[in-house]
Motif scaffolding. Sequence first.
Motif, PDB file in Angstrom:
ATOM      1  N   ARG A 109      15.874  55.051  57.374  1.00 49.74           N
ATOM      2  CA  ARG A 109      15.064  56.119  57.953  1.00 49.74           C
ATOM      3  C   ARG A 109      13.753  56.145  57.182  1.00 49.74           C
ATOM      4  NH1 ARG A 109      18.191  55.023  60.989  1.00 49.74           N
ATOM      5  NH2 ARG A 109      19.820  56.258  62.000  1.00 49.74           N
ATOM      6  N   LYS A 110      12.649  55.871  57.866  1.00 50.01           N
ATOM      7  CA  LYS A 110      11.376  55.628  57.192  1.00 50.01           C
ATOM      8  C   LYS A 110      10.510  56.892  57.125  1.00 50.01           C
ATOM      9  CE  LYS A 110      11.369  50.937  59.100  1.00 50.01           C
ATOM     10  NZ  LYS A 110      10.633  49.957  59.917  1.00 50.01           N
ATOM     11  N   MET A 111       9.464  56.804  56.310  1.00 52.58           N
ATOM     12  CA  MET A 111       8.421  57.817  56.274  1.00 52.58           C
ATOM     13  C   MET A 111       7.089  57.082  56.165  1.00 52.58           C
ATOM     14  SD  MET A 111       7.756  61.047  56.490  1.00 52.58           S
ATOM     15  CE  MET A 111       9.287  61.885  56.045  1.00 52.58           C
ATOM     16  N   ASN A 112       6.443  56.867  57.315  1.00 53.59           N
ATOM     17  CA  ASN A 112       5.191  56.124  57.376  1.00 53.59           C
ATOM     18  C   ASN A 112       4.009  57.016  57.005  1.00 53.59           C
ATOM     19  OD1 ASN A 112       6.168  53.501  58.795  1.00 53.59           O
ATOM     20  ND2 ASN A 112       7.019  55.129  60.049  1.00 53.59           N
ATOM     21  N   ILE A 127      -0.670  52.263  56.695  1.00 51.44           N
ATOM     22  CA  ILE A 127      -1.628  52.482  57.785  1.00 51.44           C
ATOM     23  C   ILE A 127      -1.307  51.461  58.868  1.00 51.44           C
ATOM     24  CG2 ILE A 127      -4.059  52.400  58.477  1.00 51.44           C
ATOM     25  CD1 ILE A 127      -4.783  53.033  55.541  1.00 51.44           C
ATOM     26  N   PHE A 128      -1.094  51.927  60.102  1.00 56.29           N
ATOM     27  CA  PHE A 128      -0.804  50.948  61.151  1.00 56.29           C
ATOM     28  C   PHE A 128      -1.375  51.392  62.487  1.00 56.29           C
ATOM     29  CE2 PHE A 128       2.767  53.821  61.280  1.00 56.29           C
ATOM     30  CZ  PHE A 128       3.231  53.846  62.581  1.00 56.29           C
ATOM     31  N   LEU A 129      -1.640  50.376  63.332  1.00 59.02           N
ATOM     32  CA  LEU A 129      -2.271  50.592  64.629  1.00 59.02           C
ATOM     33  C   LEU A 129      -1.347  50.103  65.728  1.00 59.02           C
ATOM     34  CD1 LEU A 129      -4.665  50.654  62.584  1.00 59.02           C
ATOM     35  CD2 LEU A 129      -6.068  49.574  64.346  1.00 59.02           C
ATOM     36  N   ILE A 150      -1.720  47.579  55.561  1.00 61.11           N
ATOM     37  CA  ILE A 150      -2.491  47.847  56.781  1.00 61.11           C
ATOM     38  C   ILE A 150      -1.990  46.847  57.824  1.00 61.11           C
ATOM     39  CG2 ILE A 150      -4.769  47.988  57.837  1.00 61.11           C
ATOM     40  CD1 ILE A 150      -5.920  48.408  55.013  1.00 61.11           C
ATOM     41  N   ARG A 151      -1.417  47.350  58.904  1.00 61.05           N
ATOM     42  CA  ARG A 151      -0.737  46.475  59.871  1.00 61.05           C
ATOM     43  C   ARG A 151      -1.186  46.787  61.293  1.00 61.05           C
ATOM     44  NH1 ARG A 151       5.490  44.706  60.553  1.00 61.05           N
ATOM     45  NH2 ARG A 151       5.561  44.490  62.794  1.00 61.05           N
ATOM     46  N   LEU A 152      -1.392  45.721  62.057  1.00 60.06           N
ATOM     47  CA  LEU A 152      -1.723  45.847  63.467  1.00 60.06           C
ATOM     48  C   LEU A 152      -0.546  45.378  64.308  1.00 60.06           C
ATOM     49  CD1 LEU A 152      -4.533  46.004  62.118  1.00 60.06           C
ATOM     50  CD2 LEU A 152      -5.419  44.621  63.996  1.00 60.06           C
ATOM     51  N   ARG A 165       4.769  45.046  50.996  1.00 60.97           N
ATOM     52  CA  ARG A 165       5.462  43.876  51.530  1.00 60.97           C
ATOM     53  C   ARG A 165       4.422  42.851  51.971  1.00 60.97           C
ATOM     54  NH1 ARG A 165       9.122  44.691  56.773  1.00 60.97           N
ATOM     55  NH2 ARG A 165       7.061  44.783  57.738  1.00 60.97           N
ATOM     56  N   ARG A 166       3.734  43.111  53.050  1.00 64.30           N
ATOM     57  CA  ARG A 166       2.531  42.366  53.406  1.00 64.30           C
ATOM     58  C   ARG A 166       1.341  43.259  53.089  1.00 64.30           C
ATOM     59  NH1 ARG A 166       6.014  40.688  57.759  1.00 64.30           N
ATOM     60  NH2 ARG A 166       5.433  42.492  59.006  1.00 64.30           N
ATOM     61  N   GLY A 167       0.237  42.646  52.677  1.00 68.94           N
ATOM     62  CA  GLY A 167      -0.929  43.440  52.318  1.00 68.94           C
ATOM     63  C   GLY A 167      -1.682  43.913  53.547  1.00 68.94           C
ATOM     64  N   ILE A 168      -2.454  43.008  54.145  1.00 66.65           N
ATOM     65  CA  ILE A 168      -3.202  43.294  55.372  1.00 66.65           C
ATOM     66  C   ILE A 168      -2.698  42.346  56.439  1.00 66.65           C
ATOM     67  CG2 ILE A 168      -5.472  43.303  56.459  1.00 66.65           C
ATOM     68  CD1 ILE A 168      -6.658  44.090  53.760  1.00 66.65           C
ATOM     69  N   CYS A 169      -2.128  42.914  57.489  1.00 65.62           N
ATOM     70  CA  CYS A 169      -1.400  42.128  58.490  1.00 65.62           C
ATOM     71  C   CYS A 169      -2.073  42.282  59.847  1.00 65.62           C
ATOM     72  CB  CYS A 169       0.055  42.604  58.549  1.00 65.62           C
ATOM     73  SG  CYS A 169       1.053  41.787  59.801  1.00 65.62           S
ATOM     74  N   THR A 170      -2.975  41.344  60.162  1.00 64.91           N
ATOM     75  CA  THR A 170      -3.594  41.306  61.486  1.00 64.91           C
ATOM     76  C   THR A 170      -2.963  40.225  62.357  1.00 64.91           C
ATOM     77  OG1 THR A 170      -5.297  39.792  60.677  1.00 64.91           O
ATOM     78  CG2 THR A 170      -5.800  42.148  60.599  1.00 64.91           C
ATOM     79  N   GLY A 171      -2.134  39.381  61.774  1.00 69.86           N
ATOM     80  CA  GLY A 171      -1.647  38.190  62.458  1.00 69.86           C
ATOM     81  C   GLY A 171      -0.745  38.447  63.639  1.00 69.86           C
TER      82      GLY A 171
END
Length: 473
Positions: free
Chosen positions: A183-186, A213-215, A289-291, A314-320
Motif C-alpha cells: 500500500r503506497k503513499m505517492n 513526482i509522476f505524470l 520523476i516518472r512519466l 529506484r529509478r532517478g528520472i524515468c522518461t523512457g
Amino acid sequence: MKLIRLYFLSLSFIILFASCQETSKKVEQETVEVQEEFITVHTLSDFKKYIDKDGVKIKLAPGNYQIDQAESIRFIAITGNHSHYDLTGARFMVDTKLFSRTDLAKSDDGNSMYCAIEISGNHTTFEGLYIETYGGASGLQSKNKIFNIVGEHVVLKDVEVRTSGSNPWGYGYLYGLGGGDVRKMNGIRVGYPAKNVTLIGCKVHMRAMGHAIFLQGAENTLVEDCHVDGLLRTTDAILAETSGYGFDRDFYAQKPRHPHKKGYVEGTVIGLDGKILPDEIVSLSEDGIRLYPEYNGHPTLNTTIKDCTVFQMRRGICTGLNTSGDKVINCEVRDCVTTGYNVGNEDTVINSRANAKYGEAFGVPYTDAKNANVEIHILDSRNGMANSMLAKINGTGHNIVVKTSNDDFIPEDMVIKLSVWEGYGNYNPKATMHATAIKLENDTKAKVLTYSGTTNLEAESKGEVIDLTPEKD
C-alpha cells in the motif's frame, strides 16, 4: 429532402451552440475579477471557505495545522479558477488514517484515489506549504498520494512533501511489485486533464513506497528546480531482522517471472526461488520523476524536466516509458538502484549528471526506442555495490555522449553494454536485442561491450571497444 435539410439545420445549430459555449467560456475567463491584495486567514476552516472561489488571493497564516477529518477522498479540493493560495510558513500534518476511511464521499471523475490536496481549478497558483503524513497507518490502496493536479495552467511552487504510511515499509519492491501486499503513499501526481502545469522549487522526501513526482496523461508539463530524495537499504540489514514482514516469510520475495531476467527485480538480484540474497541493495521507494505513457487513452505529451535532483530512489528520472519524446536538461541523479536516467524514444537528455554506484548511470533499454540524444557526465561511482554496468544501450539511431571530469570516478570493472537484456527494461519476452546505427562518443576509459544485434555502430571511445558476438561455425 426535408429530412436532409432538417439534419443539416440541426447539425449547424449544434456547431453554433458549441462555438457559442466555447466563446462564452473564453469571455468568462477574460472577465474574472482578481483581488488586488491578499487576504490573510488564520484557521484551516477559514482557508477552506475560499478553495472553491474564483479570482481570490488567500494567505494562510504560518503555523501548524492538523488534517484528521475530511468529507471526501480528496481531503482538500482546490477548485477555484484564477486564484492564488500562499501557504508560506504553514505546516499541514495529515493523519494517515484518512486514507483508509470507507465513509468518505467518492469522486465523480471515475478515479477512486485518495489524496490530501487536489487542484482542479484553472490558472491557479498554490505555493509555500510544508505537508507530511503522520501515524504510519497504510491506506486501502496503492494509489494514495499527497497532491493530485488535474487543472490547466496550475503552478505548484515551493511546496515540501514528506511521505509516510506505506505497507510493508522497509522492503521496497521486494514485496508486492505491481500489486500484492504493498500500500503506497505517492508524492505529487500531474494527470489528465492537466495541461500547462508547472512544478517549480518543490521538494519531495520519500519515506514510503511510491513515486515522488509522476505524470499520467498530462500535456505541456514543466518540472523545474525540484528535489527528490529517498532511502536505500542493504539486503544484509533485511536478513538480520529477527521479526517483521520479511522474517515472517522466511525472507522469500516474489519470484522473478521474466524468462530473460531470472533473479532480477528492479535493480536487485534475488534467488531464482525468490529468496532474498545478501550483498544487494534495495530502494525503499519507487521512481523520483516518472512519466507514464498515458491515462485512460490520453497520452502524456511534451514534458520538460530542468535543473532537478534525485537521490537514492529506484529509478532517478524515468522518461523512457513514454514514447512522445521528452526533455531532461541540467539534472543530477545519484545513488539510484535500478538506473539513473531511463531514456526512451525521441528523448533528449543534455548537460546532465549521474553516478553508477548501485545501478547503471543511464540506459536506453528499449529495442523499439529511436533517435534519443543523451549527454551524461559520470559522477564519482566508487565505493558502491552490486553493480558493474555504467550504461546500457538498445534501439536505433541514438546519439550518445558519455563524459567524466575524472577517470578515477569510474571503477575498472564498469562497462557500457549494447544489445543486452541485462539490467532494467525490455520486459517484452519476444523482443530481439539490438543496437542499430548508434553514434557513441565515450570520453571515459570504460570498456564498450557489443553483443549480437549490434550493427552500424559509430564509436569514438577512450575505452576499448570489444565485440562479444559469438563466432559462427
